[in-house]
Motif scaffolding. Structure first.
Motif, PDB file in Angstrom:
ATOM      1  N   GLY A   2       0.807  -1.211   0.000  1.00  0.00           N
ATOM      2  CA  GLY A   2       0.000   0.000   0.000  1.00  0.00           C
ATOM      3  C   GLY A   2       0.839   1.260   0.000  1.00  0.00           C
ATOM      4  N   ARG A   3       0.230   2.345   0.402  1.00  0.00           N
ATOM      5  CA  ARG A   3       0.863   3.663   0.412  1.00  0.00           C
ATOM      6  C   ARG A   3       0.898   4.206   1.840  1.00  0.00           C
ATOM      7  NH1 ARG A   3      -3.233   6.829  -2.827  1.00  0.00           N
ATOM      8  NH2 ARG A   3      -1.805   8.571  -2.424  1.00  0.00           N
ATOM      9  N   LEU A   4       1.915   4.990   2.140  1.00  0.00           N
ATOM     10  CA  LEU A   4       2.034   5.621   3.457  1.00  0.00           C
ATOM     11  C   LEU A   4       2.086   7.132   3.275  1.00  0.00           C
ATOM     12  CD1 LEU A   4       2.417   5.506   6.544  1.00  0.00           C
ATOM     13  CD2 LEU A   4       4.886   5.406   6.129  1.00  0.00           C
ATOM     14  N   LEU A   5       1.178   7.830   3.946  1.00  0.00           N
ATOM     15  CA  LEU A   5       1.157   9.280   3.954  1.00  0.00           C
ATOM     16  C   LEU A   5       1.577   9.778   5.330  1.00  0.00           C
ATOM     17  CD1 LEU A   5      -2.384   9.830   2.342  1.00  0.00           C
ATOM     18  CD2 LEU A   5      -0.197   9.461   1.165  1.00  0.00           C
ATOM     19  N   VAL A   6       2.180  10.950   5.361  1.00  0.00           N
ATOM     20  CA  VAL A   6       2.408  11.675   6.614  1.00  0.00           C
ATOM     21  C   VAL A   6       1.607  12.966   6.527  1.00  0.00           C
ATOM     22  CG1 VAL A   6       4.072  12.954   8.005  1.00  0.00           C
ATOM     23  CG2 VAL A   6       4.661  10.694   7.130  1.00  0.00           C
ATOM     24  N   ARG A   7       0.788  13.207   7.530  1.00  0.00           N
ATOM     25  CA  ARG A   7      -0.034  14.421   7.590  1.00  0.00           C
ATOM     26  C   ARG A   7       0.350  15.214   8.839  1.00  0.00           C
ATOM     27  NH1 ARG A   7      -5.356  12.441   7.156  1.00  0.00           N
ATOM     28  NH2 ARG A   7      -5.738  12.426   9.377  1.00  0.00           N
ATOM     29  N   VAL A   8       0.561  16.500   8.679  1.00  0.00           N
ATOM     30  CA  VAL A   8       0.951  17.347   9.803  1.00  0.00           C
ATOM     31  C   VAL A   8      -0.310  17.979  10.381  1.00  0.00           C
ATOM     32  CG1 VAL A   8       2.325  19.322  10.542  1.00  0.00           C
ATOM     33  CG2 VAL A   8       3.179  17.803   8.733  1.00  0.00           C
ATOM     34  N   GLU A   9      -0.660  17.592  11.600  1.00  0.00           N
ATOM     35  CA  GLU A   9      -1.873  18.108  12.244  1.00  0.00           C
ATOM     36  C   GLU A   9      -1.489  19.323  13.096  1.00  0.00           C
ATOM     37  OE1 GLU A   9      -4.079  14.870  14.043  1.00  0.00           O
ATOM     38  OE2 GLU A   9      -4.686  14.186  12.051  1.00  0.00           O
ATOM     39  N   ASP A  10      -1.470  20.475  12.436  1.00  0.00           N
ATOM     40  CA  ASP A  10      -0.956  21.704  13.048  1.00  0.00           C
ATOM     41  C   ASP A  10      -2.034  22.769  13.155  1.00  0.00           C
ATOM     42  OD1 ASP A  10      -1.179  22.111  10.323  1.00  0.00           O
ATOM     43  OD2 ASP A  10       0.679  23.234  10.126  1.00  0.00           O
ATOM     44  N   ILE A  11      -3.243  22.362  13.558  1.00  0.00           N
ATOM     45  CA  ILE A  11      -4.329  23.333  13.735  1.00  0.00           C
ATOM     46  C   ILE A  11      -3.967  24.368  14.798  1.00  0.00           C
ATOM     47  CG2 ILE A  11      -6.698  23.596  14.577  1.00  0.00           C
ATOM     48  CD1 ILE A  11      -7.272  20.852  13.346  1.00  0.00           C
ATOM     49  N   ASP A  12      -3.340  23.912  15.879  1.00  0.00           N
ATOM     50  CA  ASP A  12      -2.973  24.816  16.973  1.00  0.00           C
ATOM     51  C   ASP A  12      -1.733  25.606  16.560  1.00  0.00           C
ATOM     52  OD1 ASP A  12      -2.176  26.077  19.295  1.00  0.00           O
ATOM     53  OD2 ASP A  12      -2.544  24.343  20.584  1.00  0.00           O
ATOM     54  N   ARG A  13      -1.938  26.787  15.993  1.00  0.00           N
ATOM     55  CA  ARG A  13      -0.829  27.564  15.460  1.00  0.00           C
ATOM     56  C   ARG A  13       0.012  28.212  16.560  1.00  0.00           C
ATOM     57  NH1 ARG A  13       0.933  25.627  11.924  1.00  0.00           N
ATOM     58  NH2 ARG A  13       1.881  27.474  11.008  1.00  0.00           N
TER      59      ARG A  13
END
Length: 294
Positions: A36-47
């Motif tokens: 399969g595929r691997l993604l990295v997502r940056v969860e940076d809502i809290d600026r």
């Protein structure tokens, strides 16, 4: 045939620790095992808490772990328009309402109830369920806050949401650490009511973790969510939002947590066993894998 899509989605609001290493490596291993595929997502809502320096350190840690992920990386701070659109769709259903009670007011009200001998319900994370503004504020105070531009949260009317869905949702749960990757998942009955009226956004932020994560997973075509056991019960909320928004349902896998010597979950805020510090102290890949049970 479409490939399985996994994602590792850390928040750069502190340094990654051993628990993040376990989750990242399990996602990478599962993606390889299923071609399969691997993604990295940056969860940076809290600026405020998420900084470029912490993000840089995070990617250095992931590279040291040997992760290979697809580019470009999605950052939640670039996706507010998508969250706002999803929130507006939910608002159009009449299931979202402004809530003006502060955290201190909620805590004070619940403490009074419990001091009087009333057992106040709490969500799976231990936080008291929202009592509703009218339980604490008089009509005049509510009107004043509404017209004075006071801070507020936008909450989901969970009872109304479940009535709209018409059936108690469930999710598909598979093996977390390799044993169930090739086996059919089992159905788990969700319990969204246990969370009460969850926060979907706040006055100055058009999203919350719950809302953004289901929007992101759908937008990125994530088919398999492999994350820590501490988010197991949150899946109930995510399933409600997916049904309300007409979003696809991934298969979920919830892995064990890495605990400290006192049996507590590791925490960024406590600086527990950060990968940056362990690397600087000479930890090798072999040592890390033994420490996290891989």
């Amino acid at each position: 045939m479409s490939k399985n899509v996994f994602r590792f989605a850390p928040s750069p609001n502190g340094h990654l620790h051993l628990g993040h290493a376990l989750s990242a490596l399990l996602n990478a291993r599962a993606a390889v095992a299923l071609n399969g595929r691997l993604l990295v997502r940056v969860e940076d809502i809290d600026r405020t808490r998420c900084t470029p320096e912490l993000e840089r350190d995070m990617f250095e840690d992931l590279a040291w772990l040997g992760l290979q992920w697809e580019r470009p990386v999605v950052r939640q701070s670039d996706c507010f328009a998508f969250y706002r659109a999803a929130l507006e769709r939910l608002q159009d259903t009449g299931l979202v309402y402004p809530a003006y009670l502060t955290r201190a007011e909620i805590k004070g009200f619940v403490s009074e109830q419990e001091a009087a001998g009333e057992a106040w319900p709490r969500d799976p994370d231990g936080a008291p369920l929202y009592p509703g503004d009218a339980a604490v504020l008089c009509d005049a105070e509510l009107r004043q806050r509404a017209v004075s531009d006071a801070p507020f949260a936008l909450r989901l009317d969970m009872k109304g949401a479940l009535e709209r869905i018409g059936a108690r949702p469930s999710w598909q749960e598979a093996g977390a650490e390799g044993g169930g990757l090739f086996e059919p998942p089992v159905s788990v009955e969700a319990d969204p009511a246990a969370w009460g009226d969850v926060v979907l956004a706040r006055k100055d932020t058009p999203t919350s973790y719950h809302l953004s994560v289901v929007v992101d997973d759908a937008r990125q075509g994530v088919t398999d969510v492999l994350r820590g056991q501490d988010l197991y019960h949150a899946t109930s909320v995510h399933r409600v939002l997916q049904d309300l928004l007409g979003l696809p349902q991934p298969v979920y896998r919830h892995h064990r947590l890495v605990l400290d010597t006192d049996g507590r979950k590791l925490s960024k805020s406590n600086g527990d066993t950060s990968l940056k510090a362990l690397r600087a102290a000479g930890m090798t890949h072999a040592m890390l894998r033994r420490r996290i049970g891989l």
